[in-house]
Design an enzyme around this catalytic site. Structure first.
Site: not given
Ligand code: AMP
Length: 190
Positions: A15, A90, A129, A135, A146
């Site tokens: 993504k 989300r 990754r 990360r 997740r």
């Molecule tokens: P991502 O890089 O999109 O996987 O986001 C990393 C982390 O940020 C996620 O596992 C959540 O802890 C937090 N996060 C990102 N986007 C959201 C969202 N829309 N709502 C809540 N937490 C988020």
């Protein structure tokens, strides 16, 4: 023509990469809520401190925090011609909040792009990754958490956007350029 897009799909489906590439082609900003949280964590801001206790466990940051952050970001100047939102909404409450934010701005979405990939492929990509980027939320435990949250809370949103006639589904498995091409073809075919 505006380019107001969401890009959805499980973690590891590519993504972020595709959002950034599409943003370049469409000349609109890619807005990743995960990236905003990571930048705040790195900068040790108040938002970062709050977010980290959730992101480090693979849990969602509370909706009230996330929704306010997105409202602020969409209200900035550079989104006038559009945006690609990556990683938001989300869950169902965030869909509702986004509807409200867009209504207040007088906007509506043009398309919701969903990148598809199966769980085994995703687990492989995510652990690669983790090695490359280090990360802190890419441990086996948080990856699984997740993906579970995605399946339980986020995947059902796909049906909601399909019902609105906004869905553009694209196979996320393959070379980066090939997937980018599929996205363009699918958007043009709408
Ligand atoms: P991502 O890089 O999109 O996987 O986001 C990393 C982390 O940020 C996620 O596992 C959540 O802890 C937090 N996060 C990102 N986007 C959201 C969202 N829309 N709502 C809540 N937490 C988020």
């Amino acid at each position: 023509m505006t380019h107001r897009f969401l890009i959805m799909g499980p973690q590891g489906a590519g993504k972020g990469t595709q959002a950034a590439l599409l943003a370049q082609r469409a000349e609109v900003p890619a807005i990743s809520t995960g990236d905003i949280f990571r930048a705040n964590i790195k900068g040790e801001t108040e938002l970062g401190k709050l977010a980290q206790s959730f992101t480090s466990r693979g849990e969602l940051v509370p909706d009230s925090v996330t929704n306010d952050m997105v409202r602020d970001r969409l209200g900035q100047q550079d989104t006038a011609e559009g945006f690609i939102l990556d990683g938001y909404p989300r869950n169902a409450a965030q869909v509702e909040a986004l509807d409200g934010i867009l209504a207040d701005l007088g906007w509506s979405l043009d398309a919701v792009i969903v990148l598809t990939a199966d769980r085994d492929e995703l687990l492989g990509r995510l652990s690669r990754r983790a090695e490359l980027e280090g990360r802190e939320d890419d441990t086996a435990e948080t990856i699984a958490r997740r993906l579970d949250i995605y399946e339980q809370e986020t995947a059902p949103l796909i049906d909601a956007y399909r019902a609105r006639g906004l869905l553009v589904e694209v196979d996320g498995i393959g070379e980066i350029d090939a997937v980018a091409e599929r996205i363009d073809v699918a958007l043009a075919a709408r």
